[in-house]
Every structure is written in structure tokens, then in C-alpha cells.
Scaffold this motif. Sequence first.
Motif, PDB file in Angstrom:
ATOM      1  N   ILE A 110       0.836  -1.199   0.000  1.00 20.40           N
ATOM      2  CA  ILE A 110       0.000   0.000   0.000  1.00 20.40           C
ATOM      3  C   ILE A 110       0.871   1.250   0.000  1.00 20.40           C
ATOM      4  N   THR A 111       1.910   1.251   0.828  1.00 21.91           N
ATOM      5  CA  THR A 111       2.790   2.415   0.926  1.00 21.91           C
ATOM      6  C   THR A 111       3.495   2.694  -0.394  1.00 21.91           C
ATOM      7  N   LYS A 112       3.972   1.649  -1.067  1.00 18.46           N
ATOM      8  CA  LYS A 112       4.638   1.834  -2.360  1.00 18.46           C
ATOM      9  C   LYS A 112       3.667   2.431  -3.378  1.00 18.46           C
ATOM     10  N   ASN A 113       2.413   2.003  -3.304  1.00 14.35           N
ATOM     11  CA  ASN A 113       1.405   2.536  -4.208  1.00 14.35           C
ATOM     12  C   ASN A 113       1.137   4.010  -3.913  1.00 14.35           C
ATOM     13  N   ILE A 114       1.085   4.351  -2.637  1.00 11.88           N
ATOM     14  CA  ILE A 114       0.878   5.733  -2.233  1.00 11.88           C
ATOM     15  C   ILE A 114       2.033   6.610  -2.708  1.00 11.88           C
ATOM     16  N   ILE A 115       3.245   6.092  -2.623  1.00  9.60           N
ATOM     17  CA  ILE A 115       4.413   6.849  -3.073  1.00  9.60           C
ATOM     18  C   ILE A 115       4.283   7.200  -4.550  1.00  9.60           C
ATOM     19  N   ASP A 116       3.819   6.244  -5.349  1.00  9.17           N
ATOM     20  CA  ASP A 116       3.652   6.496  -6.786  1.00  9.17           C
ATOM     21  C   ASP A 116       2.619   7.594  -7.051  1.00  9.17           C
ATOM     22  N   GLN A 118       1.295   9.852  -4.668  1.00  9.21           N
ATOM     23  CA  GLN A 118       1.533  11.085  -3.925  1.00  9.21           C
ATOM     24  C   GLN A 118       3.007  11.493  -3.972  1.00  9.21           C
ATOM     25  N   ALA A 119       3.652  11.259  -5.104  1.00  8.73           N
ATOM     26  CA  ALA A 119       5.087  11.530  -5.228  1.00  8.73           C
ATOM     27  C   ALA A 119       5.432  12.988  -4.912  1.00  8.73           C
ATOM     28  N   GLY A 120       4.585  13.913  -5.344  1.00  4.40           N
ATOM     29  CA  GLY A 120       4.849  15.324  -5.093  1.00  4.40           C
ATOM     30  C   GLY A 120       4.920  15.637  -3.606  1.00  4.40           C
ATOM     31  N   TYR A 121       3.975  15.080  -2.842  1.00 10.77           N
ATOM     32  CA  TYR A 121       3.958  15.325  -1.400  1.00 10.77           C
ATOM     33  C   TYR A 121       5.103  14.595  -0.705  1.00 10.77           C
ATOM     34  N   ILE A 122       5.365  13.360  -1.093  1.00 16.23           N
ATOM     35  CA  ILE A 122       6.449  12.585  -0.494  1.00 16.23           C
ATOM     36  C   ILE A 122       7.780  13.297  -0.702  1.00 16.23           C
ATOM     37  N   ARG A 131      -2.619  14.750  -3.714  1.00 14.51           N
ATOM     38  CA  ARG A 131      -3.633  14.517  -4.733  1.00 14.51           C
ATOM     39  C   ARG A 131      -4.836  13.827  -4.103  1.00 14.51           C
ATOM     40  N   PRO A 132      -6.021  14.066  -4.639  1.00 10.86           N
ATOM     41  CA  PRO A 132      -7.207  13.366  -4.122  1.00 10.86           C
ATOM     42  C   PRO A 132      -7.013  11.851  -4.251  1.00 10.86           C
ATOM     43  N   LEU A 133      -7.318  11.142  -3.213  1.00  7.71           N
ATOM     44  CA  LEU A 133      -7.113   9.694  -3.225  1.00  7.71           C
ATOM     45  C   LEU A 133      -8.060   9.049  -2.227  1.00  7.71           C
ATOM     46  N   THR A 134      -8.580   7.885  -2.583  1.00  2.74           N
ATOM     47  CA  THR A 134      -9.453   7.139  -1.677  1.00  2.74           C
ATOM     48  C   THR A 134      -8.910   5.729  -1.477  1.00  2.74           C
ATOM     49  N   VAL A 166       3.496  11.423   9.925  1.00  2.82           N
ATOM     50  CA  VAL A 166       2.107  11.785   9.637  1.00  2.82           C
ATOM     51  C   VAL A 166       1.234  10.540   9.651  1.00  2.82           C
ATOM     52  N   SER A 167      -0.049  10.765   9.839  1.00  2.00           N
ATOM     53  CA  SER A 167      -1.011   9.667   9.802  1.00  2.00           C
ATOM     54  C   SER A 167      -1.256   9.244   8.360  1.00  2.00           C
ATOM     55  N   PHE A 168      -1.531   7.972   8.152  1.00  2.44           N
ATOM     56  CA  PHE A 168      -1.867   7.499   6.809  1.00  2.44           C
ATOM     57  C   PHE A 168      -3.123   8.193   6.292  1.00  2.44           C
ATOM     58  N   ASP A 169      -3.951   8.689   7.219  1.00  2.00           N
ATOM     59  CA  ASP A 169      -5.190   9.344   6.810  1.00  2.00           C
ATOM     60  C   ASP A 169      -4.931  10.549   5.911  1.00  2.00           C
ATOM     61  N   ILE A 170      -3.757  11.160   6.043  1.00  2.00           N
ATOM     62  CA  ILE A 170      -3.465  12.353   5.261  1.00  2.00           C
ATOM     63  C   ILE A 170      -3.449  12.065   3.767  1.00  2.00           C
ATOM     64  N   PHE A 171      -3.132  10.813   3.405  1.00  2.00           N
ATOM     65  CA  PHE A 171      -3.063  10.451   1.993  1.00  2.00           C
ATOM     66  C   PHE A 171      -4.438  10.194   1.390  1.00  2.00           C
TER      67      PHE A 171
END
Length: 233
Positions: A110-116, A118-122, A131-134, A166-171
Motif C-alpha cells: 500500500i505504501t509503495k502505491n501511495i508513493i507512486d 503522492q510523489a509530489g507530497y512525499i 492529490r485526491p485519493l481514496t 504523519v497519519s496514513f489518513d493524510i493520503f
Amino acid sequence: ANLEYIRTHLYPYPAAQFRPPWQQSSRETRSSVRPEVYIRRTEFGYEVDVAGVDQMSLGITSHYREAYMRIKQARTRVTEEERKHVTEYVERAELFIKNIQQRRKTLRLITKNIIDIQAGYIETGSRPFLRPLTRTYVAELLGLHESTVSRATSNKFVQLPNQEVVSFDIFFNGSLSIKSVIEEIIANEDPSRPVSDREIVDILAERGINVARRTVVKYRSAQKLLSSSRRRR
């Protein structure tokens, strides 16, 4: 000898060393937050480490493992009570270890997917780059059930490359920038064929953001963006 060992080595109130929760200040509570996941920047990209007990350090004692194998291979005669005890505890331990390993694997995936996504924020640690994400969208990308993603990230924290925790909720905030996404879609449209509100709904759905057409109209109007018929050039 046993009594002396108990007196000198054991303590009947092991939890007494911990401070009662009602005595903790909010500052102490914040400082006690520990990330379950660490994202580190390397020369080859981002590396994801999941905290916790290393799976290689988990195992079943040789005594129970050997007893279990003897019972399964019928190489020993034991009472029904002993057979049940060994079998139940070994299989429960195996399931426990398997679940921990699966949890770590899922959280890393999941984290690797989030990195792809939310790369700008990471990369910057700046929230405007989020970016908007659910969780639904991530679950679909990974072929998982939404509840699996929710359980894996619920009440979990991640340490970013800049050391911020940060909390995962931020993503996961589908409404975070729905307005900005609508603005982006309209900004990149073909002026001779502007996208309709219905088409915007479909584009958002492809990105894992499910909203009604009336919501799109509401957000578009709030940003003072004209309807497709009035944007046509």
C-alpha cells in the motif's frame, strides 16, 4: 529453590512501571506516536521499511515443532489431551506468524502505491502537492478489498523522508482537492470541445473519486468556472 527464584527474579506487578493514562499530558501522548512505516530516499528511489518484529525472528520452539511433527507422522504415542494441546498451539502460532507477515507485506504494498500517486507530497512534504485519493481506488489498483486497505492503514503513522511523522489518513482524502481536480480537468480540456459536467463525473470516477453530477456543478460554480456550453470557443 523455585520459591527463591520467584522472590529474587520475578515481580507480581509488571504493569506498575507504567504511568496510568489519566496522568499523561497531551504533549507526552503526541511524543509517544511511533511510525509503523518508514519511507527513506535512496539513490535508487524510495525504500519502504515496515516497523515491528522481523519475521525471521519469529518461530516455533524446536521442542513444540518436533513434538508436532511426531504427532502428525504418528511416530509417538501421546494422550488425546497432549495431542490436542500441541496441535492447537503450534497451528495457532503458525497462523499468527503468517498473519503478521501478510500484514507487513500488505502495508508495504500500500505504501509503495501511495508513493507512486503522492510523489509530489512525499518529495516535498508540502500538503498542496497532495492529490485526491481514496482507499477504494488504492484497493482496486492492488486487487484488494477496501476493508483490507482500511484495516492495514487505520491508526497507522508513516515517517516521510524529511523525518516528519504523519497519519496514513493524510493520503486518503477524496474531497481534498476535488475542486482543484475539476479545475485541472477544465484547464486541460480541448477549448473547441469542453468537457461536460457528466464527463467530469466519469473522469473523477476513473481516479477513484465518486461524486454526483450536482456536486460537480456545485464545486465548478464555487470556483466561478463556466458551464461547458459557455466555455466553448
